[in-house]
Write an enzyme that holds these catalytic residues in place. Structure first.
Site, PDB file in Angstrom:
ATOM      1  N   LYS A 165       0.819  -1.215   0.000  1.00 18.97           N
ATOM      2  CA  LYS A 165       0.000   0.000   0.000  1.00 18.97           C
ATOM      3  C   LYS A 165       0.853   1.266   0.000  1.00 18.97           C
ATOM      4  O   LYS A 165       0.358   2.344  -0.333  1.00 18.97           O
ATOM      5  CB  LYS A 165      -0.964  -0.010   1.179  1.00 18.97           C
TER       6      LYS A 165
HETATM    7  C1  LIG Z   1      -4.684  -4.355   1.025  1.00 24.29           C
HETATM    8  C2  LIG Z   1      -3.924  -5.626   0.965  1.00 24.29           C
HETATM    9  C3  LIG Z   1      -4.250  -6.663   0.060  1.00 24.29           C
HETATM   10  C4  LIG Z   1      -5.431  -6.591  -0.865  1.00 24.29           C
HETATM   11  O1  LIG Z   1      -5.251  -5.659  -1.900  1.00 24.29           O
HETATM   12  P1  LIG Z   1      -6.521  -5.129  -2.741  1.00 24.29           P
HETATM   13  O2  LIG Z   1      -5.960  -4.143  -3.675  1.00 24.29           O
HETATM   14  O3  LIG Z   1      -7.452  -4.539  -1.728  1.00 24.29           O
HETATM   15  O4  LIG Z   1      -7.112  -6.316  -3.415  1.00 24.29           O
HETATM   16  C5  LIG Z   1      -3.441  -7.794   0.018  1.00 24.29           C
HETATM   17  N1  LIG Z   1      -2.397  -7.927   0.854  1.00 24.29           N
HETATM   18  C6  LIG Z   1      -2.060  -6.963   1.755  1.00 24.29           C
HETATM   19  C7  LIG Z   1      -0.912  -7.202   2.662  1.00 24.29           C
HETATM   20  C8  LIG Z   1      -2.805  -5.778   1.845  1.00 24.29           C
HETATM   21  O5  LIG Z   1      -2.467  -4.853   2.758  1.00 24.29           O
END
Ligand SMILES: *Cc1c(COP(=O)(O)O)cnc(C)c1O
Length: 431
Positions: free
Chosen positions: A106
Site C-alpha cells: 500500500k
Molecule cells: C490491502 C492488501 C491486500 C489486498 O489488496 P486489494 O488491492 O485490496 O485487493 C493484500 N495484501 C495486503 C498485505 C494488503 O495490505
C-alpha cells in the site's frame, strides 16, 4: 483525458478526480479510455528502470495536467525503494512489493496519492481524513508525512489493531494526528464519513478522504506489472500473475497494464474465504456478503469496492471477466500449509497474503498445459504478521530495522469515545 464515474453521472479531469476521491453519484472514477503504449516502449522495456516505466505509464493517465519535470520528481520520490522479482522455484517468482517505509504494497499507492494531492491542491491547506483497521493508515501517514499544507487525521479503533500496527499509526508526530476511537472500525468509518459531509467543517476547511477508492492509488500500482515483465521476459515464457485480492485494487491495476498492451498471459485472483469474486466467476452472480475474519486479514472484504471498476472495464460482460481472470478461494488451513511447504522446500518465507497467491499459482498449474512463469505479488513483509508466521513456521521471525524503529518510538494519540461532536470540536479547536 477525461475521468468518468462508473455510475456515469459525473465527468471531470484528473485533478478533481484525485482531490475528490469519490464521485458525487457514489461511483468510482475511471479514465474514459485505457491509453495504449507503443511497440517501441515494449521493445525497450527490459532496458528501462522502474522509475522510467513509472513515468511513461503515469504520463499516459495524467497528460498535460502536470509538467514532465514535476511528474518525474514525484515518481522518483515515490519509487525510492526496490521491487525485486525474487526466485522461489524454477517457474515461480515473488514480486516483493514490501520494501517501502511501512513494508506493505500500500506504500506504492499511498505515496503517489499523497504527492499528487499535494501537487494539485497547490499549497492550499487541506485536512485528510482516514479511517483504518490497520495497514492503510500507516501507509497513508507515511505518504503524507511532512507534506506542506496537509494535516492528516487517522481514526483507528482502540485496542483492535496489533501493537506494531498501533506504533505505525501513532508515532509520526508533525502533521499526522492519531485519533484513538473507543469503538470498532465501523465506528471509525462512520465518523470519517460524518466529518467529510459536515457542513460547518466543510466551510472552515478543505477536507478530503484517503481511502482506497481514489484513482491516484490505482495508477501507480500498474507500474510494477510492467516492471515484472522487464525482469522476467528474458525467459521467453508466458507470464501469469497471481494477485492476493481483497478490494481488488491491485488486480484492477494489473488489468489496466494488460489493456495498455502488456502481454500478460493470465491473471489469477486469489482470495481467502471471502470468496465473492470466485463465486461470481463460477455462477455469474455477484452476491456481497459480510466479511469473515481470516489470517490474511487485509483481504477480509465481503463487498470489494473495485468490482465496480472491473465491471466497467469489461462492459459488464461475464465472459470477458472469465477470459482475463481465473479466481480461486483458499482456507486458512491451506494457507498455513503453503507457508510451511514453501519454507521447507524452497527456504522462502511467505506472509499469509503471499501464501494465498502462491496457492493460486499451484491450482492454476494443475489445469494449464502451458510452461509458464508464475509471479505472485508478495504484498507484505512476513514480519508484519509475526504472530501468524512464527506460529506456523515454529521459528523466530527477524523484525527488520524499519519496523523495529516504530517500536522504539513513543505512542502519541488523542482519545475519543465514538462521538462525532467531540471529534468535530477537536478539529475546529486544533487549528
Ligand atoms: C490491502 C492488501 C491486500 C489486498 O489488496 P486489494 O488491492 O485490496 O485487493 C493484500 N495484501 C495486503 C498485505 C494488503 O495490505
Amino acid at each position: 483525458m477525461k475521468y468518468i464515474s462508473t455510475r456515469q453521472q459525473e465527468q471531470t479531469n484528473i485533478k478533481t478526480a484525485i482531490l475528490k476521491g469519490l464521485a458525487d453519484d457514489g461511483g468510482l472514477f475511471m479514465p474514459e479510455y485505457i491509453p495504449q503504449l507503443d511497440s517501441e516502449f515494449f521493445e525497450n522495456l527490459p532496458n528501462l528502470s522502474l522509475q522510467e516505466i513509472g513515468f511513461r505509464v503515469a504520463k499516459e493517465f495524467l497528460g498535460e495536467s502536470i509538467s514532465d519535470n514535476n511528474l518525474k520528481e514525484i515518481i522518483d520520490e515515490v519509487l525510492n525503494f526496490e521491487i525485486p522479482a525474487v526466485k522461489i522455484s524454477d517457474n515461480i517468482y515473488s514480486l516483493e512489493l514490501f520494501h517501502g517505509p511501512t513494508m506493505a504494497f500500500k506504500d506504492v499507492g499511498a505515496r503517489f496519492m499523497a504527492r499528487m494531492m499535494s501537487y494539485f491542491s497547490e499549497g492550499k491547506p487541506m485536512k485528510v481524513i482516514a479511517a483504518t483497521s490497520g495497514d492503510t493508515g500507516s501507509a497513508v501517514a507515511s505518504g503524507f508525512f511532512g507534506v506542506p499544507g496537509i494535516e492528516v487525521y487517522i481514526l483507528y479503533p482502540k485496542g483492535k489493531v496489533s501493537p506494531l500496527q498501533e506504533k505505525q499509526l501513532t508515532t509520526w508526530g508533525g502533521n499526522i494526528k492519531a485519533l484513538e476511537i473507543d469503538g470498532t472500525f465501523d465506528d471509525c468509518q462512520a465518523l470519517a464519513k460524518q466529518i467529510l459531509s459536515d457542513e460547518e467543517l466543510n466551510l472552515k476547511f478543505t477536507l478530503t478522504s484517503a481511502n482506497s477508492i481514489n484513482i491516484a492509488r490505482l495508477i501507480p500500482q500498474s507500474f510494477y506489472y510492467f516492471w515484472a515483465f522487464a525482469q522476467l521476459q528474458k525467459f521467453g515464457k508466458p507470464i501469469v500473475f497471481s494477485v492476493p485480492s481483497g478490494n481488488f485494487g491491485n488486480l484492477t491495476a494489473g488489468l489496466f497494464a494488460k489493456k495498455m498492451g502488456l502481454p500478460v498471459y493470465q491473471f489469477i485472483a486469489s482470495t481467502n474465504e471471502n470468496d465473492v469474486v470466485p463465486k461470481f466467476l463460477e455462477t455469474g452472480n455477484y452476491q456481497a456478503k459480510p466479511s469473515k475474519q481470516t489470517i490474511s486479514n487485509a483481504m477480509d472484504v465481503g463487498n470489494p469496492s473495485n468490482f465496480e471498476r472491473m465491471k466497467s472495464l469489461f462492459n459488464n460482460d461475464v465472459s470477458e471477466f472469465k477470459r482475463y481472470i481465473e479466481s480461486y478461494s483458499f482456507s486458512d488451513e491451506e494457507t498455513k500449509l503453503a507457508m510451511r511447504k514453501v519454507k521447507d522446500e524452497f527456504d522462502y518465507t511467505l506472509d499469509p497474503h503471499g501464501a494465498v497467491a502462491y496457492l493460486g499459482i499451484e491450482k492454476y498449474s494443475e489445469k494449464s498445459n502451458e510452461d509458464f512463469v508464475g509471479v505472485l505479488l508478495e504484498t507484505a513483509h512476513p514480519a508484519k504478521f509475526v504472530e501468524v508466521v512464527e506460529d506456523v513456521l515454529k521459528e523466530k521471525v527477524i523484525i527488520p530495522e524499519k519496523l523495529e524503529a516504530f517500536n522504539k518510538k513513543d505512542k502519541q494519540s488523542v482519545e475519543f469515545s465514538a462521538d462525532f461532536e467531540s471529534v468535530k470540536n477537536y478539529l475546529i479547536e486544533e487549528k
